[in-house]
Each structure stands twice: as structure tokens, then as C-alpha cells.
Design an enzyme around this catalytic site. Structure first.
Site, PDB file in Angstrom:
ATOM      1  N   GLU A  10       0.822  -1.224   0.000  1.00 36.00           N
ATOM      2  CA  GLU A  10       0.000   0.000   0.000  1.00 36.00           C
ATOM      3  C   GLU A  10       0.850   1.267   0.000  1.00 36.00           C
ATOM      4  OE1 GLU A  10      -3.768   0.214   1.854  1.00 36.00           O
ATOM      5  OE2 GLU A  10      -3.650  -1.853   2.534  1.00 36.00           O
ATOM      6  N   SER A  59       7.787   2.787   1.610  1.00 36.19           N
ATOM      7  CA  SER A  59       8.268   3.935   2.382  1.00 36.19           C
ATOM      8  C   SER A  59       8.812   5.015   1.460  1.00 36.19           C
ATOM      9  CB  SER A  59       9.351   3.498   3.373  1.00 36.19           C
ATOM     10  OG  SER A  59       8.782   2.781   4.450  1.00 36.19           O
TER      11      SER A  59
END
Length: 408
Positions: A388, A391
Site C-alpha cells: 500500500e 516507504s
């Protein structure tokens, strides 16, 4: 608008304690077994359905909590139990959020109940966005949806990957390209009903962590779905595409696509999952440090260990506060002017990786074995900085939001 608070009310505390009890009594005892089996823990999901945790009603209550803390509180407690099993329990929620974010009231009422089933016949759903050549780069998506006006049907072709519950789901929510010239602005989301011909499961992935959660490819070959399965409806899609074409032609503002709308809504929730895993590892390390003796005293008496635990607790609490802030802002319609959703996901994800690694270090050789849960927690934590939105993508979103520049 609810005021931001760091204090849960009485009802929220009751729900938290109830979830914690389920995580401690049902999820944790089963965690090692299902991690080794690398299979969907249907019996645990069914137990969650029996007590009302795996249900539309429960998630709706938490989703619409006016403080915004219902979902992050629930995610933290379940993932404190075990990330793999918890993801099997909540994975359907991503597909449900996709429908809530883009669907009509009729579509929400029709399809979300079918995603869950009931305690006697549990179902799951899958949200299918990533592709073999389009993960973070959603503009490279190739799965196509072509409208057959004569039959009022959409025809879907392509391959999705990294789909939680992909292929075993009762309902699949698929993001596809409807106008290739618009790039990521030309995407739409579709419901693929149960037993639709042409949809099949491709490769099932054997993963480093979250092994109890089913992750697979979804193959779409001339999949035909009724026009009513276009989330939001065709009239709304045509209007959105027309605006996008005008803005592209004039070099105007960017338009959010269907996949990104779902991800934006879910980022604080993913951060809460990471907080749960980090907190669990910290607690194991703390208990171990209090009881493990070396050189005639508990190892927590050593500054090197005690300072690590102090940093771990501080990071977990800081991550939770970022998640709660973003969740409160989202439910109250506050714009993420500082990319607060991405901040929460970024910091919590990195915290989970760091804290679980520190927990292994504190347990020493024991932490490296499967006799203790921190080894599994560390493997599970690696996913938070990847799925999703990696980073790196979160940092890009934050940097672009702060600078207003198209940083690459």
C-alpha cells in the site's frame, strides 16, 4: 466535528478490551501453526465472525466512529495478536473501502454484505490494483476495461498481482484502465461478482512474512461484468474523464484515480497495523528483559538493554499518535496539507521494522528461533514498508505535498 483527543471513551475502551481478549485468546495461540502452514486460517476467521468481529456491522461502526479512532484501535489490537491472521481477518476491508470510496449507495448495500458472508458461510473479498509491471507506478497499469454498449457490459483483460485473497475471494474489486491516454487519471474500479467466467487465480506467493494471509495473482481473460458493476456508475465516470481531459489539455491540477483514493483512505489503518506488531514485539522484549538473568541480575538492569526498551516504547507511542492524528483528520474532513496520512504510514512502518529487530537483539539467540514470537513478528513487519505504498513512495508524497514540486 469531534475534538481530537488521546483519551478513548468508555465505549471505545470496552471495544478495545474485547478485541484484545480475542487477539490474546484466539489469534495468538493459533499464530505459529498458520504461519507454518501458510494457509488462510478459515477456522479463526469463522470464530471472528461468530463473535461479530468479522462482519460488516463491526467495521461500519468503527469506520464511522466520529473520533476517527475506531479503525486504528481495532487494527492495533488484532495485529498485536498476529499480523498474518489479522490480515486474513481484515483483508476484506480494503475491498470494502474501495467500494465505500467509489461506489453508489446501491452498490455499497449490494456488494459489501456479500464480501463477508456470515458465521456459517464465511466469505472474503479482494482488492486488485497492483500488476507485474505496475506497483507503485500506477500509471503503468495495463489491465483494460472496454465498454460493450450493445450489451451494457464491461470486458476486463489483464493480470493483477499481490492481491490479498486474490482468487479465493467471493467478490473481487478490480482497478482497470478505461482511457489509456489519461494515464493514472483514466482508471476506474469494477466489481467482479462471484463465479464470473474468465477470472482465475494465478501464482500463489510463498512469502517471507504474513504467511497466514493468502496473496496471489488474479488473471482476467475476457471477464464480462454488467454495467452496474462499474463503481460510481458510467455517468459519473464520463464526467470525471471529461474533467480530466480538460485539465490535461490545459495543464491544470492533477486528478486522483480510483486506486489512490482507496490507498489514501487506508494508509492510517496500515500504520495502526504496524503499531500493533511493534507494540507486541516491545512487550515480549520487556517481559523477557525483566526475567532473563545474566551475571546474576535481570538484563534490564543493564543500561544498554534498558535504553533500547526506552527508545522502542517512545517510537511505538509516537507512531500511534501520528496514526490517530491522521485518522481523526480523515473522518473530520481535514485536508492532509502535510501528507499526514503518509506520515503516519511511513513512521509506523519503519518503527515496526526497527522495534522488531531490537526485540530479537534483546532476546539474543532465543529471539532468532521460532520458539519465541519476535522472529515471526520481525518477518511480518517487513511488509509494512512495502505494501500500500512503499516507504519511498510515502516520502515522495510527503515531499511533493510540502514543496508543491514534482519531485522524482
Amino acid at each position: 466535528m469531534a475534538e481530537f483527543t488521546m483519551e478513548l471513551n468508555e465505549e471505545q475502551r470496552e471495544v478495545r478490551d474485547w478485541l484484545h481478549g480475542f487477539a490474546a485468546d484466539v489469534i495468538r495461540p493459533a499464530a505459529a501453526e498458520w504461519d507454518e502452514r501458510e494457509e488462510t486460517p478459515w477456522p479463526v476467521i469463522q470464530e471472528a465472525a461468530k463473535v461479530g468481529i468479522y462482519s460488516l456491522d463491526f467495521y461500519a461502526q468503527q469506520y464511522f466512529d466520529p473520533t476517527g479512532l475506531g479503525i486504528p484501535m481495532a487494527m492495533e489490537e488484532l495485529f498485536w495478536g498476529d499480523a498474518g491472521i489479522a490480515l486474513s481477518i481484515v483483508g476484506t476491508g480494503l475491498a470494502a473501502v474501495g467500494v465505500l470510496a467509489n461506489g453508489t449507495e446501491e452498490q455499497i448495500g449490494t456488494w459489501i454484505p456479500q464480501m463477508y458472508g456470515d458465521a456459517n458461510d464465511v466469505k472474503v473479498a479482494a482488492f486488485c490494483s497492483s500488476e507485474p509491471d505496475a506497483g507503485s507506478d500506477v500509471a503503468s497499469m495495463r489491465t483494460r476495461a472496454v465498454y460493450d454498449e450493445a450489451k451494457d457490459e464491461w470486458v476486463l483483460n489483464g493480470t493483477k498481482t499481490w492481491a490479498t485473497n486474490g482468487g479465493i475471494a467471493n467478490v473481487h474489486v478490480v482497478v482497470a484502465v478505461v482511457d489509456p491516454e489519461l494515464g493514472s487519471k483514466g482508471h476506474a474500479s469494477f466489481i467482479v461478482p462471484p463465479n464470473t467466467p474468465g477470472l482465475s487465480q494465478g501464482q500463489k506467493f510463498k512469502k517471507h512474512g504474513i504467511r497466514a494471509s493468502h496473496t496471489a495473482e488474479v488473471v482476467l481473460e475476457d471477464v464480462r461484468v454488467p454495467g452496474s458493476c462499474l463503481l460510481g456508475g458510467k455517468e459519473k465516470l464520463d464526467e470525471r474523464l471529461a474533467r480530466a481531459r480538460e485539465r490535461v489539455a490545459s495543464g491544470g491540477e492533477r486528478v486522483k484515480n480510483a486506486a489512490m483514493a482507496t490507498f489514501e483512505a487506508s494508509r492510517p489503518a496500515v500504520g495502526a497495523m504496524a503499531v500493533g506488531t511493534a507494540r507486541a514485539a516491545y512487550e515480549v522484549a520487556l517481559d523477557y528483559a525483566k526475567t532473563r538473568e545474566q551475571f546474576g541480575r535481570p538484563i534490564i538492569d543493564n543500561q544498554g538493554v534498558a535504553f533500547q526498551l526506552a527508545d522502542m516504547r517512545t517510537s511505538v507511542d509516537a507512531a500511534r499518535l501520528l496514526v490517530w492524528r491522521a485518522s481523526w483528520m480523515a473522518i473530520n474532513g481535514k485536508p492532509f496539507t502535510g501528507a499526514e496520512g503518509s506520515q503516519s504510514k511511513l513512521f509506523a512502518s519503519e518503527t515496526a521494522k526497527k522495534v522488531t529487530a531490537q526485540a530479537i537483539q534483546i532476546l539474543g539467540g532465543n529471539g532468532y528461533t521460532r520458539e519465541y514470537p519476535v522472529e515471526r513478528m520481525h518477518r511480518d513487519a517487513a511488509i509494512y514498508t512495502i505494501f500500500e505504498g512503499t516507504s519511498e513512495v510515502q516520502r515522495l508524497v510527503i515531499a511533493r505535498t510540502l514543496s508543491g514540486m514534482p519531485i522524482r
